[in-house]
Design an enzyme around this catalytic site. Structure first.
Site, PDB file in Angstrom:
ATOM      1  CG  ASP A  29      -1.802   1.318   1.209  1.00 12.48           C
ATOM      2  OD1 ASP A  29      -2.402   1.508   0.302  1.00 12.48           O
ATOM      3  OD2 ASP A  29      -1.667   1.861   2.349  1.00 12.48           O
ATOM      4  CG  ASP A  31      -1.601   7.865   0.539  1.00  8.87           C
ATOM      5  OD1 ASP A  31      -0.977   8.669   0.406  1.00  8.87           O
ATOM      6  OD2 ASP A  31      -2.395   7.592  -0.541  1.00  8.87           O
TER       7      ASP A  31
END
Length: 243
Positions: A29, A31
């Site tokens: 991922d 953020d």
């Protein structure tokens, strides 16, 4: 006695290596996991909500972390009963967030993990729920690192990603785009958000979660393993080359 001690050491070592199923590819991922962006998002949402005399709480943040922009906006508007359409809310938010993303930096240990895996030819990819414009802003000053990914799936702009997290779509699509697509159970996902962890588990993958320190324990139960920071990752636990 020496043989016995040596045997104990060997068994302990093997046990550590085989703590989890070995993997062949890794998906990250972005953020809050690789980039220290969550506080920037939190402040931007807070500023928009304040205009409508509403408070963007951490409880609301938990609901939207890792979700695509349209769903995030709808969730916030519905949860806080803001007198504005989700589309209008998103427009207000995007006015604020754009330039703020340019200054964000890496989370502790992020570059080390990425460079280590690529140096050992482990296929890695990125799966972010963000949109293409915001991805470009957030990574503007970090291209040498992000160019190390075999491919990148930007869920908020990718037409093939029909359903955002916690649906498994983004991770399944990301996995099949590897040059040599692995089976789902051979993929390890790194996530910080509960919705992302659930999405990866639904995709049949193992998940190492690096949560916000304030995240309650009940939001961490779906992870294969939880670690404080990426600096604490032990590659050999998943059959990957050690540091």
């Amino acid at each position: 006695m020496k043989l016995f001690i040596g045997f104990v050491i060997i068994v302990t070592s093997i046990d550590a290596v085989l703590s989890f199923s070995p993997v062949k590819a890794v998906i990250f991922d972005m953020d809050g996991l690789l980039l220290d962006s969550e506080e920037v998002y939190f402040k931007a949402h807070s500023d928009v909500c304040r205009r409508f005399n509403k408070t963007y709480t951490k409880e609301v943040k938990m609901k939207v972390m890792g979700t695509q922009p349209n769903l995030s906006a709808k969730t916030i508007v519905d949860t806080l009963n803001i007198n504005i359409t989700p589309e209008a809310y998103r427009a207000e938010y995007e006015k604020l967030i754009g330039q703020r993303l340019i200054s964000i930096d890496f989370m502790p240990g992020a570059q080390k993990v990425i460079r280590h895996l690529t140096s050992h030819c482990i296929p890695i990819a990125l799966a972010t729920s963000n949109t293409a414009p915001f991805y470009e802003l957030a990574t503007m000053h970090h291209k040498p690192v992000f160019n190390l990914f075999e491919h990148i799936v930007i869920g908020g702009s990718d037409p093939e990603v029909k359903n955002g997290k916690p649906a498994p779509d983004i991770f399944l699509i990301c996995a099949k785009r590897f040059k040599d697509p692995p089976k789902a159970e051979k993929v390890l996902v790194f996530e910080d958000a509960p919705q992302g962890v659930l999405a990866a588990r639904r995709a049949g993958m193992q998940v190492v979660m690096v949560p916000d320190p304030t995240l309650p324990g009940e939001y961490q139960v779906n992870a294969t393993k939880v670690i404080p920071t990426l600096k604490d990752f032990i590659p050999e636990e998943f059959g990957l080359p050690p540091y």
